[in-house]
Design an enzyme around this catalytic site. Structure first.
Site, mmCIF file in Angstrom:
data_model
loop_
_atom_site.group_PDB
_atom_site.id
_atom_site.type_symbol
_atom_site.label_atom_id
_atom_site.label_comp_id
_atom_site.label_asym_id
_atom_site.label_seq_id
_atom_site.Cartn_x
_atom_site.Cartn_y
_atom_site.Cartn_z
ATOM 1 N N ASP A 134 0.860 -1.170 0.000
ATOM 2 C CA ASP A 134 0.000 0.000 0.000
ATOM 3 C C ASP A 134 0.907 1.234 0.000
ATOM 4 O O ASP A 134 2.109 1.139 0.266
ATOM 5 C CB ASP A 134 -0.885 -0.039 1.250
ATOM 6 C CG ASP A 134 -1.759 1.177 1.391
ATOM 7 O OD1 ASP A 134 -2.448 1.541 0.416
ATOM 8 O OD2 ASP A 134 -1.764 1.780 2.481
ATOM 9 N N ASP A 157 -1.737 -0.927 5.978
ATOM 10 C CA ASP A 157 -1.990 -0.347 7.301
ATOM 11 C C ASP A 157 -3.467 -0.335 7.664
ATOM 12 O O ASP A 157 -3.838 0.259 8.680
ATOM 13 C CB ASP A 157 -1.448 1.095 7.352
ATOM 14 C CG ASP A 157 -2.282 2.056 6.515
ATOM 15 O OD1 ASP A 157 -2.539 1.761 5.319
ATOM 16 O OD2 ASP A 157 -2.709 3.097 7.046
ATOM 17 N N ASP A 185 -0.293 5.135 0.942
ATOM 18 C CA ASP A 185 -0.597 6.085 2.015
ATOM 19 C C ASP A 185 -0.666 5.388 3.365
ATOM 20 O O ASP A 185 -1.410 4.423 3.551
ATOM 21 C CB ASP A 185 -1.940 6.776 1.751
ATOM 22 C CG ASP A 185 -1.963 7.510 0.429
ATOM 23 O OD1 ASP A 185 -1.142 8.426 0.263
ATOM 24 O OD2 ASP A 185 -2.795 7.163 -0.424
#
Length: 215
Positions: A4, A163, A6
Site C-alpha cells: 500500500d 496499514d 498512504d
C-alpha cells in the site's frame, strides 16, 4: 510483495489535508483537521470527499469538491509527504534478495507514480498499480490481482503490506498473506485487523517476510 502507499510507505496525510482544504475553501466549507483527514484516507479520493462533506451533500457539490481536490493535489502531490523511517533500506534489501516488489494502492494511478518518484523510490518497484476507471478499489482484490499478474507472481507466494482493514480484506480475497504496520492511518488497533502479522517498523520487515514465506 505488494505495498500500500498512504500510511504504509509514506506519510502523505499533510499534502492530502492541504489539497482537500483548498477545495473545501472554494465551497466556503469549514476546513477539515489533519486528524480527520487521516481517519478518511485509504478508500479512494471520492470517498475522502464524501466523508469530508457529510451525508447531506448533494452529488453536484461532491463532484465539484472532488475535482478541486484532485486538481490541487496534482499541483502539489508531495510537498509535505515523507517516507516512513527505514523504507529505503528495507526495499533495497528485499530487492537484493530477489523479491519482486509492487505498489497496490487506491490512490489514482498518476498521483501514485508522481509521489513515488518525488520521494525517490519509484524505481524500486517493478509494477505500480493505482486506481483507474473500471478497476475496483480495495478491499476488492482487483488491484492486487492486477499487480500480481503484471509482476508474474502467484497469490500463495505473495504478501500484501499495508496499514488498514481494506488492505487485509483485499489480501484475503486475493488469497495472499498480509502484514500491517501500526504507523499508518487505521482507525482500529492493527492487532484487530486480521492480518497474518503486525510489523513494528521497516527494519523488521525482511525478516518477517522470510518467516511468513519460507523458501
Amino acid at each position: 510483495m505488494l505495498f500500500d502507499l498512504d500510511g504504509t510507505l509514506v506519510d502523505s496525510a499533510p499534502d492530502i489535508h492541504a489539497a482537500l482544504n483548498r477545495a473545501l475553501g472554494d465551497e466556503g466549507i469549514t476546513p477539515a483537521s489533519l486528524a480527520d483527514v487521516k481517519s478518511m484516507v485509504g478508500s479512494g479520493a471520492r470517498r475522502l470527499v464524501e466523508c469530508a462533506l457529510g451525508q447531506d451533500a448533494i452529488a453536484e457539490q461532491q463532484d465539484r469538491v472532488l475535482a478541486g481536490f484532485l486538481a490541487a493535489y496534482r499541483t502539489e502531490p508531495a510537498t509535505l509527504t515523507r517516507l516512513y523511517p527505514g523504507v529505503q533500506a528495507a526495499l533495497m534489501r528485499l530487492g537484493n534478495d530477489g523479491v519482486k516488489l509492487a505498489v497496490a494502492t487506491n490512490k489514482p494511478h498518476d498521483l501514485a507514480v508522481a509521489i513515488l518518484d518525488a520521494v525517490g523510490i519509484a524505481t524500486r518497484f517493478g509494477v505500480i498499480v493505482g486506481s483507474v476507471p473500471g478497476l475496483a478499489l480495495k478491499p476488492d482484490p482487483a488491484i492486487l490481482r492486477k499487480a500480481l499478474t503484471e509482476l508474474g507472481g502467484t497469490p500463495n507466494r505473495a504478501v500484501m503490506v499495508g496499514d488498514s482493514r481494506a488492505d487485509v480484506g483485499a489480501a484475503k480475497a486475493a488469497r495472499c498473506r498480509s502484514i500491517v504496520f501500526g504507523h499508518g492511518y487505521s482507525q482500529h488497533p492493527v492487532s484487530t485487523l486480521g492480518a497474518d502479522a503486525v510489523c513494528s517498523g521497516f527494519a523488521d520487515l525482511p525478516g518477517l517476510v522470510a518467516r511468513l514465506l519460507p523458501v
